[in-house]
Design an enzyme around this catalytic site. Sequence first.
Site, PDB file in Angstrom:
ATOM      1  N   LYS A 189     -18.081 -24.622 -21.244  1.00 47.26           N
ATOM      2  CA  LYS A 189     -19.452 -24.617 -20.731  1.00 47.26           C
ATOM      3  C   LYS A 189     -19.344 -24.803 -19.227  1.00 47.26           C
ATOM      4  CE  LYS A 189     -23.947 -26.903 -20.723  1.00 47.26           C
ATOM      5  NZ  LYS A 189     -24.751 -28.068 -21.183  1.00 47.26           N
TER       6      LYS A 189
ATOM      7  N   TYR B 200     -16.294 -28.923 -20.852  1.00 49.56           N
ATOM      8  CA  TYR B 200     -17.554 -28.939 -20.097  1.00 49.56           C
ATOM      9  C   TYR B 200     -17.233 -29.290 -18.651  1.00 49.56           C
ATOM     10  CZ  TYR B 200     -22.516 -30.226 -19.329  1.00 49.56           C
ATOM     11  OH  TYR B 200     -23.820 -30.327 -18.879  1.00 49.56           O
TER      12      TYR B 200
END
Length: 308
Positions: A178, A150
Amino acid sequence: MKTPTATRTAPVPAPAPFGHALCAMITPFTAGGEALDLDGAQRLAARLVTEGCDGLVLNGTTGESPTTTDAEKSELIRAVREAVGDGVPIVTGVGTADTRHTVELTRAAHKAGADAVLVVPPYYSRPPQEAIEEHFRTVADASGVPVMLYDVPARTGVRVEPDTLLRLADHPSIVAVKDCSNDFLAAQKLLSRTELAYYAGSDEHNLALYAVGAAGYVSTVANVIPTRLRTVLDEFDKGNTTQAARLQQQATPLIESLMHTPLPGTVTTKSLLTALGHPAGPPRPPLRPATPETTAALLATHERLTAC
């Protein structure tokens, strides 16, 4: 001789280990915010899957992970797994500023029923890239659970640099990213040079990243309009690129109202969900509920979208 008519073929979807349309689900709390609303979480999760989400991301930024306990995180995973069954991918946030704690949360998440984990770089201490890489590798080695990295520098205070991601792409358990870096060039370079599945983490980039080969999105706004956001990808996959763009544009005012204001997306999303009659509850301190005026404005924007 008649000239053949050119035909448009639908693009081939990118590899998507957790599906294409993922919702970064809120964590519903009871009215006072003291406890998890597990029944509400199950109802919300079931609705999201029914209305177009391939998978769910729990205990992330939108899920208020900084203010839920380790035990609550596991309880939420178990409850949602019970609600959606084994066929729906569940990714859960395990990111902390402490590598050892992150490893503990990863193992607990796997035991509770998560299919994969979402890991941010350690925040606040702002380690150098070599330390960030070692942190991710240590977590990925801990249990063999698939890892989604992330990259969200606005929250962590540190970027996962493209060269770091290139090196991490060789780890067999690190399968996805992400992306909240807002670095569209870097995302395209990594898409072309690795097999990492990229997921847009900013809703305004859902279609743009998908069009250049991303796997899909991890969306906060999908808590509210899961079907509409899924339809954007579906239309693109059919080759209806103009319609996909139109649907993305129609959603933009709501995306902006929920995600690009002084209030965190968790606050605005919970406010709108509550107003629409869905399970949500208040955010936990230090976050505070949205004002009635803000909620009314969000409702008006949502109503204009649904009228399209």
